[in-house]
Design a protein around this motif. Structure first.
Motif, short mmCIF file in Angstrom:
data_model
loop_
_atom_site.label_atom_id
_atom_site.label_comp_id
_atom_site.label_asym_id
_atom_site.label_seq_id
_atom_site.Cartn_x
_atom_site.Cartn_y
_atom_site.Cartn_z
N ASN A 126 50.78 42.36 39.00
CA ASN A 126 49.93 41.46 38.21
C ASN A 126 49.78 40.08 38.82
O ASN A 126 49.79 39.07 38.10
CB ASN A 126 50.45 41.36 36.77
CG ASN A 126 50.49 42.70 36.09
OD1 ASN A 126 49.52 43.45 36.16
ND2 ASN A 126 51.59 43.02 35.47
N LEU A 127 49.65 40.00 40.13
CA LEU A 127 49.49 38.71 40.81
C LEU A 127 48.19 38.02 40.39
O LEU A 127 48.13 36.81 40.33
CB LEU A 127 49.53 38.92 42.34
CG LEU A 127 49.69 37.69 43.20
CD1 LEU A 127 50.93 36.90 42.81
CD2 LEU A 127 49.75 38.08 44.66
N GLN A 128 47.16 38.79 40.10
CA GLN A 128 45.90 38.31 39.56
C GLN A 128 45.28 37.16 40.35
O GLN A 128 44.99 36.09 39.82
CB GLN A 128 46.08 37.91 38.09
CG GLN A 128 46.49 39.07 37.23
CD GLN A 128 46.65 38.71 35.77
OE1 GLN A 128 46.40 37.59 35.36
NE2 GLN A 128 47.05 39.68 34.97
N THR A 129 45.07 37.40 41.64
CA THR A 129 44.42 36.39 42.48
C THR A 129 42.91 36.44 42.37
O THR A 129 42.23 35.53 42.83
CB THR A 129 44.79 36.60 43.96
OG1 THR A 129 44.29 37.88 44.38
CG2 THR A 129 46.29 36.51 44.18
N GLY A 130 42.39 37.52 41.80
CA GLY A 130 40.95 37.70 41.73
C GLY A 130 40.38 38.36 42.98
O GLY A 130 39.20 38.64 43.05
N LEU A 131 41.23 38.60 43.97
CA LEU A 131 40.81 39.27 45.19
C LEU A 131 41.33 40.70 45.18
O LEU A 131 42.49 40.93 44.83
CB LEU A 131 41.35 38.54 46.42
CG LEU A 131 40.88 37.11 46.62
CD1 LEU A 131 41.65 36.45 47.76
CD2 LEU A 131 39.39 37.08 46.87
N PRO A 132 40.51 41.66 45.59
CA PRO A 132 40.96 43.06 45.63
C PRO A 132 41.80 43.33 46.88
O PRO A 132 41.43 44.11 47.75
CB PRO A 132 39.65 43.84 45.62
CG PRO A 132 38.68 42.93 46.31
CD PRO A 132 39.10 41.52 45.92
N ARG A 133 42.92 42.65 46.98
CA ARG A 133 43.81 42.73 48.14
C ARG A 133 45.23 42.99 47.66
O ARG A 133 45.60 42.66 46.54
CB ARG A 133 43.81 41.43 48.93
CG ARG A 133 42.44 40.93 49.33
CD ARG A 133 42.03 41.56 50.65
NE ARG A 133 40.78 41.02 51.13
CZ ARG A 133 39.60 41.60 50.97
NH1 ARG A 133 39.50 42.71 50.28
NH2 ARG A 133 38.51 41.09 51.49
N VAL A 134 46.05 43.51 48.56
CA VAL A 134 47.46 43.76 48.26
C VAL A 134 48.27 43.55 49.54
O VAL A 134 47.80 43.85 50.63
CB VAL A 134 47.67 45.17 47.65
CG1 VAL A 134 47.29 46.25 48.63
CG2 VAL A 134 49.06 45.35 47.14
N ILE A 135 49.48 43.00 49.37
CA ILE A 135 50.36 42.75 50.52
C ILE A 135 51.32 43.92 50.66
O ILE A 135 51.98 44.31 49.70
CB ILE A 135 51.14 41.44 50.34
CG1 ILE A 135 50.18 40.27 50.17
CG2 ILE A 135 52.07 41.19 51.54
CD1 ILE A 135 50.83 38.98 49.72
N VAL A 136 51.37 44.47 51.89
CA VAL A 136 52.19 45.65 52.16
C VAL A 136 53.04 45.43 53.40
O VAL A 136 52.72 44.60 54.26
CB VAL A 136 51.32 46.91 52.35
CG1 VAL A 136 50.52 47.22 51.09
CG2 VAL A 136 50.39 46.79 53.54
#
Length: 122
Positions: free
Chosen positions: A41-51
């Motif tokens: 639920n980081l909710q940055t507004g960007l459809p990105r994820v850190i892996v």
């Protein structure tokens, strides 16, 4: 101005995913397992994820920023990985959610968090 809302992602921190992971040249990518390390639920507004990258090259395991996942352990058996592997927390990528092929399984984050702390000097 219209605000777009997206449904909640179907993945969470600690999920092992199959993803198009960028190579170091950032021009090519390889379908491989990776571990979601970003907060839920980081909710940055960007459809990105850190892996973090996952590799089967066990020779890369001997570093405090890297966590082996052995299939002979309960964590390894629940990981959904096909062979002994290493989570490489010093090889992180921010990827588009659309690059995620599927969620394979999940792993506990305790050792991963320690390795991330080493990688990021936290």
């Amino acid at each position: 101005m219209t605000t777009m809302t997206r449904s909640n992602p179907t993945y969470k921190r600690g999920d092992v995913i199959l993803v198009l992971f960028p190579n170091s040249n950032l021009l090519t990518a390889k379908l491989r397992p990776a571990l979601i390390v970003q907060a839920d639920n980081l909710q940055t507004g960007l459809p990105r994820v850190i892996v973090a990258m996952i590799t089967s090259k066990m020779s890369r395991a001997n570093h405090p920023s890297r966590v082996p996942i052995l299939l002979t352990t309960p964590e390894g058996q629940q990981s959904g990985l096909l062979m002994d592997s290493v989570v490489v927390t010093d090889n992180l990528a921010t990827i588009a959610e659309s690059a995620i092929d599927r969620v394979i399984s999940s792993v506990p984050m305790t050792e991963i968090d320690i390795a991330l702390g080493h990688t990021l000097n936290l």
